[in-house]
Design a protein around this motif. Structure first.
Motif: not given
Lengths: 170, 296
Positions: A41-45, B39-42, B1-5
């Motif tokens: 897992v690098g950038c996570e986007h 990505p927007t969620l992350n 960097m994790k999505p919200p619930p």
């Protein structure tokens, strides 16, 4: 408390069932739930490509997919390439990277390998331009890419020689 | 960097999805390929309460022939599917040529045609291409269905004519008239990056080799793209497309139609320069495709 979803996923030929939150990313599912930490897992986007896996045979970025979306699908990760940890049982793609010095720190390598596996199956004798286009979605901060391009050329020849290859994914 | 619930639904039919959008309205967000949304969620730039995942609605993944040489593309047709589709290559070659410019193979394996249009990223190729080809978008809610012309669908930065209870289900892209040519050109720092600026051109000549119709649509100018360069088109329409006329058309587009902004990737001035150069190249190639008859 979020509802948990039960998902059944086939990863590297083995079926797993887990109850997960829907917001769990597929990359984190592979690493934390299944312990398959070869997927990095690098950038996570969705920019660096380190987390690339094969989803139903096609390369995708596992950090911008939800694990719940993998329910009923088939995944291959880098762990599926070599038969075991013995050097003689590496996949020809891995041997190519080893011999041509296609990695230094190795962080990005799993993503490169999983991107290249279907590419080389579709393009057994790729041109340099095709190789560079194929790896354009994977970032490497060590090699400057030249050795990776060389590794892919070497691996392409090796894969043609050993059609079946020792690894499970070949 | 994790999505919200969020609350997650994975309907298997369009009707179920419409039910969910009707019930949750602004709180719900449809999840197509997810290559922009996740990505927007992350980053937690968006925190929708409800995600309606469209990936299990098998009725939305198709490319079909339409009437009069058109093509009908299901909203969930993935870029890689459209890229390899023989009907697309034959009937709407501009779409075929545009798809490989979208991001990387990994992204094209998940990203969808409809998702790209509904997201309307100003740097994206497909809204510009759909506008240049005068596509129509079929939009459904629980209570109604409507066809929205591309010219009325894209309303500005990440904004479209979609209401919160509506779902984009299909896109119809018409075939070009005879004696038409097309091209798409963009400048990106690396293959797959969002373009610093891009343009797509579609022209049709009449029997006297004068320009009967012309469309020049820009993306990634730093403004509210896709931008339909109407003033530039007026310069070209009714004229023989000589090199001088093409240059004047591109200059008008760059100076009048677009209003570029600068950012860390490119200054406004450089974008204006690119607009002129790329518009010239696109028009020249479009013209070449008409005169050599290499359209179909």
């Amino acid at each position: 408390m979020e509802n948990l979803f039960t998902v059944t996923v086939t990863v590297n030929g083995r079926q797993y069932e887990r109850a997960i939150e829907p917001r769990l990313l597929l990359s984190d599912f592979l690493r934390h739930e299944l312990g398959l930490t070869g997927t990095h897992v690098g950038c996570e986007h969705g920019v660096c490509g380190a987390c690339t896996i094969l989803f139903d045979g096609q390369p995708v970025r596992s950090c911008i997919m939800l694990a719940v979306q993998a329910n009923g699908h088939e995944i291959q990760t880098v762990e599926n390439l070599a038969l075991d940890a013995k050097p003689e049982n590496l996949h020809p793609l891995q041997v190519g990277f080893w011999e041509a010095h296609g990695l230094q720190c190795g962080f990005c390598t799993p993503g490169f390998l999983m991107t290249l596996l279907p590419f080389l199956e579709e393009h057994p004798d790729p041109s340099e331009e095709e190789i560079r286009e194929a790896i354009s979605g994977n970032l490497c901060r060590c090699t400057g890419y030249q050795n990776i391009v060389d590794a892919v050329k070497l691996a392409a020849g090796k894969m043609q020689e050993t059609q079946a290859g020792p690894g499970g994914a070949a | 960097m994790k999505p919200p619930p969020f609350e997650y639904f994975a309907p298997t039919t369009i009707e179920e999805a419409l039910d969910l959008l009707d019930e949750h309205g602004w709180d719900a967000k449809p999840l197509a390929g997810g290559q922009s949304l996740i990505p927007t969620l992350n980053f937690r730039l968006a925190q929708p309460a409800v995600l309606v995942d469209l990936n299990n609605i098998s009725d939305l993944f198709y490319v079909r022939p339409g009437i009069n040489g058109s093509v009908r593309i299901g909203a969930m047709a993935r870029h890689s599917q459209v890229e390899r589709d023989a009907l697309i290559a034959e009937r709407v070659p501009l779409v075929h040529e545009a798809i490989p410019l979208i991001a990387h193979a990994q992204i094209r394996n998940r990203g969808t045609f409809g998702g790209s249009l509904a997201h309307n990223d100003p740097a994206a190729e497909l809204p510009a291409v759909t506008l240049a080809l005068d596509g129509r978008l079929r939009v459904r809610s629980l209570s109604r269905e409507r066809w929205v012309p591309a010219g009325e669908f894209f309303l500005g930065l990440f904004a479209t004519a979609l209401e919160p209870d509506e779902l984009l289900v299909e896109v119809e892209v018409p075939a070009l008239p005879p004696r038409s040519g097309w091209a798409i050109r963009e400048m990106a720092r690396r293959p797959g990056d969002f373009a610093l600026l891009g343009v797509t051109a579609v022209i049709t000549l009449d029997d006297e080799n004068e320009c009967q119709a012309a469309r020049l649509v820009f993306f990634s100018t730093g403004g509210e793209d896709p931008t339909d360069a109407r003033q530039a088109a007026e310069v070209l329409i009714g004229e023989a497309p000589t090199p001088d006329v093409i240059r004047a058309t591109a200059e008008t587009a760059a100076s009048e139609d677009i209003d570029p902004t600068g950012d860390i990737h490119a200054s406004a001035e450089y974008r204006r320069h690119l607009a002129k150069v790329l518009a010239c190249q696109a028009l020249e190639q479009a013209l070449e495709r008409v005169t050599t008859g290499a359209l179909y």
